[in-house]
Design a protein around this motif. Structure first.
Motif, short mmCIF file in Angstrom:
data_model
loop_
_atom_site.label_atom_id
_atom_site.label_comp_id
_atom_site.label_asym_id
_atom_site.label_seq_id
_atom_site.Cartn_x
_atom_site.Cartn_y
_atom_site.Cartn_z
N VAL A 91 0.96 -1.19 -0.07
CA VAL A 91 -0.14 -0.05 0.10
C VAL A 91 0.93 1.04 0.01
O VAL A 91 1.82 1.39 0.83
N ARG A 92 0.65 2.05 -0.89
CA ARG A 92 1.60 3.28 -1.10
C ARG A 92 1.13 4.27 -0.19
O ARG A 92 0.19 4.66 0.31
N VAL A 93 2.15 4.80 0.46
CA VAL A 93 2.27 5.91 1.52
C VAL A 93 2.97 7.27 0.99
O VAL A 93 3.97 6.98 0.63
N GLU A 94 2.30 8.43 1.34
CA GLU A 94 3.13 9.47 0.85
C GLU A 94 4.18 9.96 1.84
O GLU A 94 4.34 9.61 2.96
N PHE A 95 5.40 10.04 1.15
CA PHE A 95 6.69 10.22 1.76
C PHE A 95 6.68 11.35 2.76
O PHE A 95 6.07 12.53 2.61
N ASN A 96 7.09 11.02 3.98
CA ASN A 96 7.03 11.90 5.29
C ASN A 96 5.64 12.34 5.63
O ASN A 96 5.95 13.40 6.31
N SER A 97 4.55 11.63 5.39
CA SER A 97 3.45 12.33 5.97
C SER A 97 2.74 10.88 6.63
O SER A 97 2.04 10.93 7.58
#
Length: 138
Positions: A91-97
């Motif tokens: 599952v893709r996660v927004e970088f640094n959020s």
């Protein structure tokens, strides 16, 4: 072997600062909340990080997890040379959020018992369907 949930440390669970790459950054609240919910539900959560490939790095990661009330999370060393991970289960996660990517509208997310509040972080991002959770506003 029992089922488990994997979470990357840098840029997903903790903020990553390119100027100070040796430091583990501040916890990313959204992802920390998800991990705590899974732990509360007695699910196995493992943090993946190349930092754990040395004993001093492993100690720093475990200390950071303890400092952020994430005791009970196993740490697995990932290969520092890995550029991307291709998986039907990622599952893709927004970088640094630490937040789920807005482009993953049909990505399955592991269900947990955190309350879904109207307009809250989890409430606005997810809805339950059968035994899986899907993102709706990505």
């Amino acid at each position: 072997m029992s089922k488990w949930i994997g979470v990357e440390l840098d840029g997903t669970l903790a903020e990553f600062n390119k100027q100070y790459p040796e430091e583990i950054g501040e916890p990313l609240g959204y992802m920390v909340s998800l991990v705590k919910g899974w732990l509360k539900d007695h699910q196995t959560v493992k943090v993946l990080t190349p930092r754990a490939s040395t004993s001093s790095g492993m100690s720093k990661v475990k200390a950071w997890l303890g400092d952020n009330d994430l005791n009970g999370v196993e740490v697995i060393a990932s290969d520092p040379d890995m550029v991307t991970l291709w998986s039907s289960r990622a599952v893709r996660v927004e970088f640094n959020s630490g937040k789920l990517c807005r482009g993953c509208s049909d990505a399955p997310v592991q269900k947990h018992s955190l309350p879904l509040r109207a307009g809250g972080q989890l409430g606005s991002a997810m809805r339950f369907v059968d035994e899986r959770v899907y993102l709706t506003d990505c």
